[in-house]
Motif scaffolding. Sequence first.
Motif, PDB file in Angstrom:
ATOM      1  N   LEU A 154     -43.486  77.285   9.180  1.00  0.00           N
ATOM      2  CA  LEU A 154     -42.167  78.358   9.055  1.00  0.00           C
ATOM      3  C   LEU A 154     -40.929  77.614   8.585  1.00  0.00           C
ATOM      4  CD1 LEU A 154     -42.979  81.214  11.780  1.00  0.00           C
ATOM      5  CD2 LEU A 154     -43.906  80.951   9.220  1.00  0.00           C
ATOM      6  N   GLY A 155     -40.328  77.971   8.054  1.00  0.00           N
ATOM      7  CA  GLY A 155     -38.873  77.454   7.743  1.00  0.00           C
ATOM      8  C   GLY A 155     -37.857  77.524   8.629  1.00  0.00           C
ATOM      9  N   VAL A 156     -36.975  76.651   8.800  1.00  0.00           N
ATOM     10  CA  VAL A 156     -35.803  76.607   9.692  1.00  0.00           C
ATOM     11  C   VAL A 156     -34.499  76.097   8.984  1.00  0.00           C
ATOM     12  CG1 VAL A 156     -34.983  75.448  12.053  1.00  0.00           C
ATOM     13  CG2 VAL A 156     -37.273  75.708  11.635  1.00  0.00           C
ATOM     14  N   PHE A 157     -33.352  76.948   9.265  1.00  0.00           N
ATOM     15  CA  PHE A 157     -32.089  76.308   8.562  1.00  0.00           C
ATOM     16  C   PHE A 157     -31.215  75.586   9.744  1.00  0.00           C
ATOM     17  CE2 PHE A 157     -27.741  76.964   7.278  1.00  0.00           C
ATOM     18  CZ  PHE A 157     -27.944  76.326   5.962  1.00  0.00           C
ATOM     19  N   LEU A 158     -30.883  74.307   9.393  1.00  0.00           N
ATOM     20  CA  LEU A 158     -30.077  73.714  10.204  1.00  0.00           C
ATOM     21  C   LEU A 158     -28.630  73.680   9.629  1.00  0.00           C
ATOM     22  CD1 LEU A 158     -32.100  70.437  10.735  1.00  0.00           C
ATOM     23  CD2 LEU A 158     -32.281  72.569  12.093  1.00  0.00           C
ATOM     24  N   ALA A 159     -27.579  73.736  10.608  1.00  0.00           N
ATOM     25  CA  ALA A 159     -26.382  73.972  10.147  1.00  0.00           C
ATOM     26  C   ALA A 159     -25.384  73.112  10.856  1.00  0.00           C
ATOM     27  CB  ALA A 159     -25.699  75.417  10.938  1.00  0.00           C
ATOM     28  N   PRO A 160     -24.288  72.768  10.285  1.00  0.00           N
ATOM     29  CA  PRO A 160     -23.351  71.705  10.632  1.00  0.00           C
ATOM     30  C   PRO A 160     -22.596  71.942  11.968  1.00  0.00           C
ATOM     31  CG  PRO A 160     -22.294  72.777   8.977  1.00  0.00           C
ATOM     32  CD  PRO A 160     -23.829  73.520   9.035  1.00  0.00           C
ATOM     33  N   THR A 161     -22.539  73.167  12.404  1.00  0.00           N
ATOM     34  CA  THR A 161     -21.995  73.708  13.749  1.00  0.00           C
ATOM     35  C   THR A 161     -23.053  74.238  14.515  1.00  0.00           C
ATOM     36  OG1 THR A 161     -21.149  75.622  13.087  1.00  0.00           O
ATOM     37  CG2 THR A 161     -19.722  73.611  12.793  1.00  0.00           C
ATOM     38  N   HIS A 162     -22.753  74.481  15.815  1.00  0.00           N
ATOM     39  CA  HIS A 162     -23.788  75.376  16.724  1.00  0.00           C
ATOM     40  C   HIS A 162     -23.151  76.873  17.148  1.00  0.00           C
ATOM     41  CE1 HIS A 162     -20.950  74.683  19.951  1.00  0.00           C
ATOM     42  NE2 HIS A 162     -21.101  73.517  19.749  1.00  0.00           N
ATOM     43  N   ASP A 163     -22.238  77.099  16.272  1.00  0.00           N
ATOM     44  CA  ASP A 163     -21.674  78.664  16.441  1.00  0.00           C
ATOM     45  C   ASP A 163     -22.639  79.560  15.945  1.00  0.00           C
ATOM     46  OD1 ASP A 163     -19.350  77.327  17.113  1.00  0.00           O
ATOM     47  OD2 ASP A 163     -18.378  77.596  15.215  1.00  0.00           O
ATOM     48  N   GLY A 164     -23.228  80.453  16.915  1.00  0.00           N
ATOM     49  CA  GLY A 164     -24.120  81.477  16.959  1.00  0.00           C
ATOM     50  C   GLY A 164     -25.595  81.006  16.404  1.00  0.00           C
ATOM     51  N   ALA A 165     -25.821  79.508  16.818  1.00  0.00           N
ATOM     52  CA  ALA A 165     -27.077  78.751  16.397  1.00  0.00           C
ATOM     53  C   ALA A 165     -27.691  78.088  17.804  1.00  0.00           C
ATOM     54  CB  ALA A 165     -26.995  77.965  15.311  1.00  0.00           C
ATOM     55  N   GLN A 166     -28.862  77.779  17.686  1.00  0.00           N
ATOM     56  CA  GLN A 166     -29.483  77.081  18.688  1.00  0.00           C
ATOM     57  C   GLN A 166     -29.168  75.594  18.675  1.00  0.00           C
ATOM     58  OE1 GLN A 166     -33.647  79.837  18.989  1.00  0.00           O
ATOM     59  NE2 GLN A 166     -33.738  77.481  19.142  1.00  0.00           N
ATOM     60  N   ALA A 167     -29.141  75.076  19.867  1.00  0.00           N
ATOM     61  CA  ALA A 167     -28.788  73.719  19.755  1.00  0.00           C
ATOM     62  C   ALA A 167     -30.052  72.620  19.756  1.00  0.00           C
ATOM     63  CB  ALA A 167     -27.955  73.124  21.082  1.00  0.00           C
ATOM     64  N   SER A 168     -31.163  72.956  19.932  1.00  0.00           N
ATOM     65  CA  SER A 168     -32.573  72.539  19.986  1.00  0.00           C
ATOM     66  C   SER A 168     -33.502  73.263  19.255  1.00  0.00           C
ATOM     67  CB  SER A 168     -32.785  71.847  21.122  1.00  0.00           C
ATOM     68  OG  SER A 168     -32.965  72.982  22.169  1.00  0.00           O
ATOM     69  N   LEU A 169     -34.757  72.650  18.973  1.00  0.00           N
ATOM     70  CA  LEU A 169     -35.817  73.266  18.433  1.00  0.00           C
ATOM     71  C   LEU A 169     -37.238  73.038  19.473  1.00  0.00           C
ATOM     72  CD1 LEU A 169     -35.481  73.273  14.893  1.00  0.00           C
ATOM     73  CD2 LEU A 169     -35.311  75.182  15.960  1.00  0.00           C
ATOM     74  N   ALA A 170     -38.103  73.973  19.511  1.00  0.00           N
ATOM     75  CA  ALA A 170     -39.303  73.314  20.157  1.00  0.00           C
ATOM     76  C   ALA A 170     -40.034  72.464  19.194  1.00  0.00           C
ATOM     77  CB  ALA A 170     -40.268  74.765  20.178  1.00  0.00           C
ATOM     78  N   THR A 171     -40.607  71.234  19.937  1.00  0.00           N
ATOM     79  CA  THR A 171     -41.234  70.235  19.344  1.00  0.00           C
ATOM     80  C   THR A 171     -42.503  70.453  18.764  1.00  0.00           C
ATOM     81  OG1 THR A 171     -39.876  68.613  20.593  1.00  0.00           O
ATOM     82  CG2 THR A 171     -41.589  68.084  19.493  1.00  0.00           C
ATOM     83  N   LYS A 172     -43.117  70.364  17.597  1.00  0.00           N
ATOM     84  CA  LYS A 172     -44.223  70.678  16.914  1.00  0.00           C
ATOM     85  C   LYS A 172     -45.021  69.445  16.695  1.00  0.00           C
ATOM     86  CE  LYS A 172     -44.151  75.297  17.139  1.00  0.00           C
ATOM     87  NZ  LYS A 172     -45.326  76.071  17.526  1.00  0.00           N
ATOM     88  N   ALA A 173     -44.191  68.320  16.405  1.00  0.00           N
ATOM     89  CA  ALA A 173     -44.802  67.139  16.202  1.00  0.00           C
ATOM     90  C   ALA A 173     -44.115  66.023  16.966  1.00  0.00           C
ATOM     91  CB  ALA A 173     -44.914  66.851  14.498  1.00  0.00           C
ATOM     92  N   GLY A 174     -44.935  64.987  17.277  1.00  0.00           N
ATOM     93  CA  GLY A 174     -44.488  63.761  17.788  1.00  0.00           C
ATOM     94  C   GLY A 174     -43.605  62.915  17.108  1.00  0.00           C
ATOM     95  N   LEU A 175     -43.167  61.874  17.605  1.00  0.00           N
ATOM     96  CA  LEU A 175     -42.167  60.882  16.732  1.00  0.00           C
ATOM     97  C   LEU A 175     -42.315  59.593  17.241  1.00  0.00           C
ATOM     98  CD1 LEU A 175     -40.209  60.318  14.432  1.00  0.00           C
ATOM     99  CD2 LEU A 175     -38.350  60.867  16.120  1.00  0.00           C
ATOM    100  N   SER A 176     -42.673  58.527  16.668  1.00  0.00           N
ATOM    101  CA  SER A 176     -42.572  57.115  17.115  1.00  0.00           C
ATOM    102  C   SER A 176     -41.934  56.540  16.235  1.00  0.00           C
ATOM    103  CB  SER A 176     -43.994  56.604  17.254  1.00  0.00           C
ATOM    104  OG  SER A 176     -44.911  56.801  16.269  1.00  0.00           O
ATOM    105  N   PHE A 177     -41.336  55.277  16.457  1.00  0.00           N
ATOM    106  CA  PHE A 177     -40.540  54.589  15.406  1.00  0.00           C
ATOM    107  C   PHE A 177     -40.678  53.206  15.694  1.00  0.00           C
ATOM    108  CE2 PHE A 177     -37.918  55.648  19.213  1.00  0.00           C
ATOM    109  CZ  PHE A 177     -37.209  54.637  19.385  1.00  0.00           C
ATOM    110  N   VAL A 178     -40.450  52.198  14.584  1.00  0.00           N
ATOM    111  CA  VAL A 178     -40.854  50.889  14.491  1.00  0.00           C
ATOM    112  C   VAL A 178     -39.190  50.354  14.036  1.00  0.00           C
ATOM    113  CG1 VAL A 178     -41.684  48.917  13.520  1.00  0.00           C
ATOM    114  CG2 VAL A 178     -42.885  51.056  13.818  1.00  0.00           C
TER     115      VAL A 178
END
Length: 422
Positions: A154-178
């Motif tokens: 499903l789609g999510v829209f990310l906004a430059p400010t947190h006014d009226g929006a959530q500050a985080s999202l549920a994690t559906k996938a893991g992330l590792s980095f090199v």
Amino acid sequence: MKSWSIETLRKWRSYVPVVAGAYILALAFGTLLAPLRANLQNLVFDQYQRWRPRPYNFDQPVRIVDIDDESIHLIGRWPWTRQTMAELVEALAKANVAAIGFDVLFSEKDRLSDDTKACAQGTVHRADEASHCEERADPDVAFAHAIADRPVVLGVFLAPTHDGAQASLATKAGLSFVGDYPTEFVNHLKGALPPIPALADAASGLGFLNWLPDNDRVVRRVPLLLDLNDQIQPSLAMETVRVAQGATGYVVKSAGEFGQTSGKSVGVEAIKVGDVVVPVQADGQLRVWFANSDPRRSIPAWKVLQRDADLSDLAGKIVFVGASATLLSDIVATPLNPSTPGVEAHAQLTEQILSGVTLQRPDWAPGAELVVGAALSLAVAAILPFIPILLDRASQRRRRRHRLRQLERLHPAWRPDRSGHA
């Protein structure tokens, strides 16, 4: 002749310092005015795309279920009830698609329909309708049941400010980095507008729908990763590719590996999801090589919703559901088409990711551009002193031809010989 040479030397003596100063300023401004240089590069890049768009191969495993004007006319005005969207998912699931990506934002609860009101009031009479009354009473429940345990993003829209929006999202996938943590390099956003909780919990993946166009509103580079308050979020295309492969997360390779210098000048180098590795720019964006629109890529949504629809072509494919209907205005501008449906842009991006084709500027390109610009500047500086002489000679020839034509009109018997003498 001697006086002419002295005069010429005087002119050159005053001309050379002016040209040298202008040349140095041009090189300095060419280095400092990066936005202007980027705009010129974009114009050249756009022309290259028009000359040679990415070839479309019908065998590519990406398709579009298009909510077009005809589907709106046959099924009803938008937004469709979540019960209808559930039926769409059921039909695609029966066709054994690899994954379904919704270029639609389900951030509000469904509107009440007549069936919903009947179930809520207990006025349903048929037994088969009464058995589904729980879902009819809340169409969001029906949609959540349809997407649960299925490869739906499903789609999510990310906004430059947190006014009226959530500050985080549920994690559906893991992330590792090199290397360095990728949040240091990608674009930062503060708020998220996700699907309603019942749908977000049931979905297999969540991907952002954002486009980050250039100043002229044309989409040339697409972010595959964005930072939401120190939490990396994938795009709809990347998340759909992940879900289609059954992968559990992403591996991001960035600066700092094996002693590389850390810093934004290095940045992200590649993103791995399942068996797919995507080389990207330093900020996690991918320069898109767009293809021309092809009707074979899409199937109207109303056909999918028919009971006897033949959807065998969709088996094993990644399917994006989105709108090209005129009044829905889900449009982005690309170098090939100023009015590309957003769902088609997501599909084309996914095709490019799966094909392994990337457009990247070589490391030597900035230096080559500077050298070529310097050479052209020197060539223009060398030619400029001779332009007045050439123009003066051309003007003299025009005046001479004009005088000859006047003589011919005054003395018709008079004709110049080959040497130009009467």
